[in-house]
Scaffold this active site. Structure first.
Site, PDB file in Angstrom:
ATOM      1  N   THR A   8      10.108  20.260 -15.451  1.00  0.00           N
ATOM      2  CA  THR A   8       8.845  19.702 -14.699  1.00  0.00           C
ATOM      3  C   THR A   8       8.181  18.511 -15.244  1.00  0.00           C
ATOM      4  OG1 THR A   8       6.758  20.340 -13.575  1.00  0.00           O
ATOM      5  CG2 THR A   8       7.331  21.314 -15.721  1.00  0.00           C
ATOM      6  N   ASN A  10       4.888  18.051 -14.279  1.00  0.00           N
ATOM      7  CA  ASN A  10       3.379  18.381 -13.860  1.00  0.00           C
ATOM      8  C   ASN A  10       2.759  19.273 -14.978  1.00  0.00           C
ATOM      9  OD1 ASN A  10       1.331  19.815 -12.920  1.00  0.00           O
ATOM     10  ND2 ASN A  10       1.879  19.605 -10.835  1.00  0.00           N
ATOM     11  N   ASP A  67       9.466  24.592  -7.741  1.00  0.00           N
ATOM     12  CA  ASP A  67       9.047  23.997  -6.462  1.00  0.00           C
ATOM     13  C   ASP A  67       8.078  24.722  -5.948  1.00  0.00           C
ATOM     14  OD1 ASP A  67       9.672  21.344  -5.309  1.00  0.00           O
ATOM     15  OD2 ASP A  67       9.702  22.320  -3.782  1.00  0.00           O
ATOM     16  N   PHE A 154      -5.251  23.285 -11.679  1.00  0.00           N
ATOM     17  CA  PHE A 154      -5.000  22.007 -11.185  1.00  0.00           C
ATOM     18  C   PHE A 154      -4.508  21.819  -9.953  1.00  0.00           C
ATOM     19  CE2 PHE A 154      -0.259  22.754 -10.438  1.00  0.00           C
ATOM     20  CZ  PHE A 154      -0.167  23.989 -11.022  1.00  0.00           C
ATOM     21  N   GLY A 155      -4.218  20.666  -9.356  1.00  0.00           N
ATOM     22  CA  GLY A 155      -3.680  20.260  -7.863  1.00  0.00           C
ATOM     23  C   GLY A 155      -4.641  20.961  -6.826  1.00  0.00           C
ATOM     24  N   ASP A 157      -6.139  23.620  -6.532  1.00  0.00           N
ATOM     25  CA  ASP A 157      -7.052  25.024  -6.960  1.00  0.00           C
ATOM     26  C   ASP A 157      -8.434  24.911  -6.642  1.00  0.00           C
ATOM     27  OD1 ASP A 157      -4.626  26.050  -8.036  1.00  0.00           O
ATOM     28  OD2 ASP A 157      -5.164  25.831  -9.999  1.00  0.00           O
ATOM     29  N   ARG A 183       3.042  31.395  -8.463  1.00  0.00           N
ATOM     30  CA  ARG A 183       3.762  31.455  -9.465  1.00  0.00           C
ATOM     31  C   ARG A 183       3.953  32.595 -10.276  1.00  0.00           C
ATOM     32  NH1 ARG A 183       1.671  27.205 -10.665  1.00  0.00           N
ATOM     33  NH2 ARG A 183       3.055  26.104  -9.371  1.00  0.00           N
TER      34      ARG A 183
HETATM   35  P1  ITT Z   1       7.570  18.811 -10.608  1.00  0.00           P
HETATM   36  O1  ITT Z   1       8.507  18.483  -9.465  1.00  0.00           O
HETATM   37  O2  ITT Z   1       7.968  17.896 -11.742  1.00  0.00           O
HETATM   38  O3  ITT Z   1       7.774  20.160 -11.185  1.00  0.00           O
HETATM   39  P2  ITT Z   1       5.242  18.362  -9.082  1.00  0.00           P
HETATM   40  O4  ITT Z   1       3.866  18.445  -9.059  1.00  0.00           O
HETATM   41  O5  ITT Z   1       5.839  17.228  -8.390  1.00  0.00           O
HETATM   42  O6  ITT Z   1       6.070  18.560 -10.282  1.00  0.00           O
HETATM   43  P3  ITT Z   1       6.146  19.945  -6.830  1.00  0.00           P
HETATM   44  O7  ITT Z   1       6.915  19.026  -6.018  1.00  0.00           O
HETATM   45  O8  ITT Z   1       6.792  21.176  -6.873  1.00  0.00           O
HETATM   46  O9  ITT Z   1       5.646  19.518  -8.149  1.00  0.00           O
HETATM   47  O10 ITT Z   1       4.864  19.805  -5.982  1.00  0.00           O
HETATM   48  C1  ITT Z   1       3.844  21.062  -6.108  1.00  0.00           C
HETATM   49  C2  ITT Z   1       2.611  20.332  -5.295  1.00  0.00           C
HETATM   50  O11 ITT Z   1       1.595  21.480  -5.173  1.00  0.00           O
HETATM   51  C3  ITT Z   1       1.852  19.303  -6.308  1.00  0.00           C
HETATM   52  O12 ITT Z   1       0.961  18.735  -5.867  1.00  0.00           O
HETATM   53  C4  ITT Z   1       0.749  20.321  -7.157  1.00  0.00           C
HETATM   54  O13 ITT Z   1      -0.403  20.062  -7.489  1.00  0.00           O
HETATM   55  C5  ITT Z   1       0.688  21.575  -5.971  1.00  0.00           C
HETATM   56  N1  ITT Z   1       0.497  23.114  -6.624  1.00  0.00           N
HETATM   57  C6  ITT Z   1       1.849  23.762  -7.112  1.00  0.00           C
HETATM   58  N2  ITT Z   1       1.293  24.818  -7.633  1.00  0.00           N
HETATM   59  C7  ITT Z   1      -0.176  24.863  -7.716  1.00  0.00           C
HETATM   60  C8  ITT Z   1      -1.097  25.502  -8.011  1.00  0.00           C
HETATM   61  O14 ITT Z   1      -0.817  26.754  -8.858  1.00  0.00           O
HETATM   62  N3  ITT Z   1      -2.102  25.104  -8.002  1.00  0.00           N
HETATM   63  C9  ITT Z   1      -2.898  24.154  -7.266  1.00  0.00           C
HETATM   64  N4  ITT Z   1      -1.505  23.151  -6.885  1.00  0.00           N
HETATM   65  C10 ITT Z   1      -0.527  23.435  -7.078  1.00  0.00           C
END
Ligand code: ITT
Length: 203
Positions: A8, A10, A67, A154-155, A157, A183
């Site tokens: 990952t 992220n 993912d 993050f993201g 949340d 997760r």
């Molecule tokens: P990788 O592919 O490198 O793992 P990514 O951020 O591109 O990283 P994804 O394609 O799986 O990962 O996209 C996940 C999206 O959903 C991304 O915008 C995250 O911030 C969001 N996301 C996933 N899990 C989350 C969580 O626990 N809390 C908040 N947002 C989350």
């Protein structure tokens, strides 16, 4: 110890995956910098498998990938597998989602079903030759708030409210989010398969 590459880019996700893997005797390694994997799958499970298998093939090591994303019912499941591509930064993605939802549910005292959503997480683990070893999926149900609340996580949340906790993911302690999140659920479902693999590998 057997090396396991965590596939990952992220950092928020990486920290949570490290926590969920801490009970296992894998030697966690970070993914090589600059390795880009195109997410061409149509489902979370396909994309997780694609990331794990390609990173395993590239590094010649065991690899694990996640993912994940947010499905909003009033938006027919969007942004879904496109959650990361929904904007450039977390703030952009949140703003776009709030704009797309507009005042759906605003006329009600409780936002209820109108803004209901779920986080989905698919995890996949691949063997050093690039074959899929095991996979699992988890979900967490919630609602999208009108405005962000909380500083943690993050993201998405800060706008994802969990009614049973009466808090957003960004307001929960790290331990609580890890326990109840999509997760957390995915890792719970994967655990028996990870334990079997440990036995197969002899550690
Ligand atoms: P990788 O592919 O490198 O793992 P990514 O951020 O591109 O990283 P994804 O394609 O799986 O990962 O996209 C996940 C999206 O959903 C991304 O915008 C995250 O911030 C969001 N996301 C996933 N899990 C989350 C969580 O626990 N809390 C908040 N947002 C989350």
């Amino acid at each position: 110890m057997t090396p396991l590459v965590v596939a990952t880019q992220n950092p928020g996700k990486l920290a949570e995956m490290q926590h969920h893997l801490s009970e296992f005797s894998w030697e966690l390694q970070f993914m090589p910098a600059g390795l880009e994997i195109e997410e061409t799958g149509q489902t979370f499970a396909e994309n997780a498998a694609l990331k794990a298998c390609q990173v395993a093939e590239h590094t010649g090591q065991w690899a694990i990938a996640d993912d994940s994303g947010l499905e909003v019912m009033a938006l027919k499941g969007a942004p879904g597998i496109y959650s990361a591509r929904y904007g450039k930064t977390d703030a952009d993605r949140i703003q776009r989602l709030l704009t797309a939802l507009g005042d759906v549910g605003n006329d009600l005292r409780s936002v209820g079903d109108h803004r209901s959503a779920q986080f989905v997480c698919a995890i996949a683990l691949a063997r050093p030759d690039g074959r899929l070893a095991c996979q699992a999926q988890g979900v967490c149900l919630g609602e999208i708030l009108m405005t962000p609340q909380g500083e943690g996580g993050f993201g998405y949340d800060p706008i994802f409210y969990v009614p049973s906790m009466q808090r957003t993911f960004a307001e929960l302690s790290r331990e609580t989010k890890q326990r109840i999140s999509h997760r957390g659920e995915a890792f719970k479902a994967l655990r028996p398969q990870l334990l079997n693999l440990q036995t197969e590998l002899g550690f």
